[in-house]
Motif scaffolding. Structure first.
Motif, PDB file in Angstrom:
ATOM      1  N   GLU A 149       0.826  -1.202   0.000  1.00 28.32           N
ATOM      2  CA  GLU A 149       0.000   0.000   0.000  1.00 28.32           C
ATOM      3  C   GLU A 149       0.859   1.250   0.000  1.00 28.32           C
ATOM      4  OE1 GLU A 149      -2.845   0.493   3.156  1.00 28.32           O
ATOM      5  OE2 GLU A 149      -4.063  -1.106   2.345  1.00 28.32           O
TER       6      GLU A 149
ATOM      7  N   GLU B  79       2.334   1.568  -3.320  1.00 29.03           N
ATOM      8  CA  GLU B  79       1.296   1.985  -4.248  1.00 29.03           C
ATOM      9  C   GLU B  79       1.008   3.479  -4.083  1.00 29.03           C
ATOM     10  OE1 GLU B  79      -3.361   1.035  -5.259  1.00 29.03           O
ATOM     11  OE2 GLU B  79      -2.209  -0.474  -4.172  1.00 29.03           O
TER      12      GLU B  79
ATOM     13  N   GLN C   4       1.525   6.227  -6.739  1.00 28.11           N
ATOM     14  CA  GLN C   4       0.456   7.159  -7.098  1.00 28.11           C
ATOM     15  C   GLN C   4       0.957   8.601  -7.002  1.00 28.11           C
ATOM     16  OE1 GLN C   4      -2.354   6.979  -8.428  1.00 28.11           O
ATOM     17  NE2 GLN C   4      -2.785   4.799  -8.353  1.00 28.11           N
TER      18      GLN C   4
END
Length: 162
Positions: free
Chosen positions: A29, A32, A36
């Motif tokens: 996460e 990620e 992002q």
């Protein structure tokens, strides 16, 4: 190992595995989210770059438009001067035309007057010619007849001699 212990061991292994998986998921996460953020940063940089290119093009187009507008103003000014000059020439030519038309009318009246005087003069000449012919005829008609030769003077002395 007893059944309870085994469950505890399994439970213990499961909790550790869950914790490990949870940590792995948390790392994924985080990666990620980092990815992002990186993608968002790259998109913002690309958008900024495109915006700068567009602004540069817009400034170039704006400068060209100003240049065209300046040229148009110069051309309009030159055209206005040419129109004004043409109007002045037209006014001058109109004045000359008016003067020429008035002079033409004056000359036409003078020519008409001269024609009338010529006709009157011609009529007067013909009248004079007729009068001259009439007078010549009258002179010829009324020409006195030649007088007989005068008698010879009588000399009073001449009678006595005879």
């Amino acid at each position: 190992m007893c059944v309870g212990e085994r469950e505890r061991v399994c439970l213990s292994v499961s909790v550790s595995t869950c914790a490990y998986v949870y940590m792995q998921l948390k790392d994924i996460e985080d990666e990620e989210q980092a990815l992002q953020r990186k993608i968002t940063q790259l998109a913002m940089d690309a958008a900024r770059s495109e915006a700068e290119k567009s602004m540069t093009k817009a400034l170039t187009v704006e400068a060209a438009m100003r240049q065209v507008q300046d040229q148009m103003r110069e051309m309009q000014s030159a055209f206005a001067k040419e129109v004004d000059s043409s109007r002045k020439r037209e006014d001058a030519l109109q004045t000359q035309l008016t003067v020429a038309v008035n002079e033409n009318k004056r000359l036409s009246l003078a020519v008409d007057d001269i024609d009338r005087q010529n006709k009157d003069g011609e009529k007067h000449r013909k009248d004079l010619e007729e009068a001259i012919f009439y007078l010549q005829d009258e002179i010829i008609k009324n020409k006195p007849k030649p007088l007989p030769p005068p008698p010879e003077p009588v000399d009073p002395n001449a009678k006595k001699k005879k």
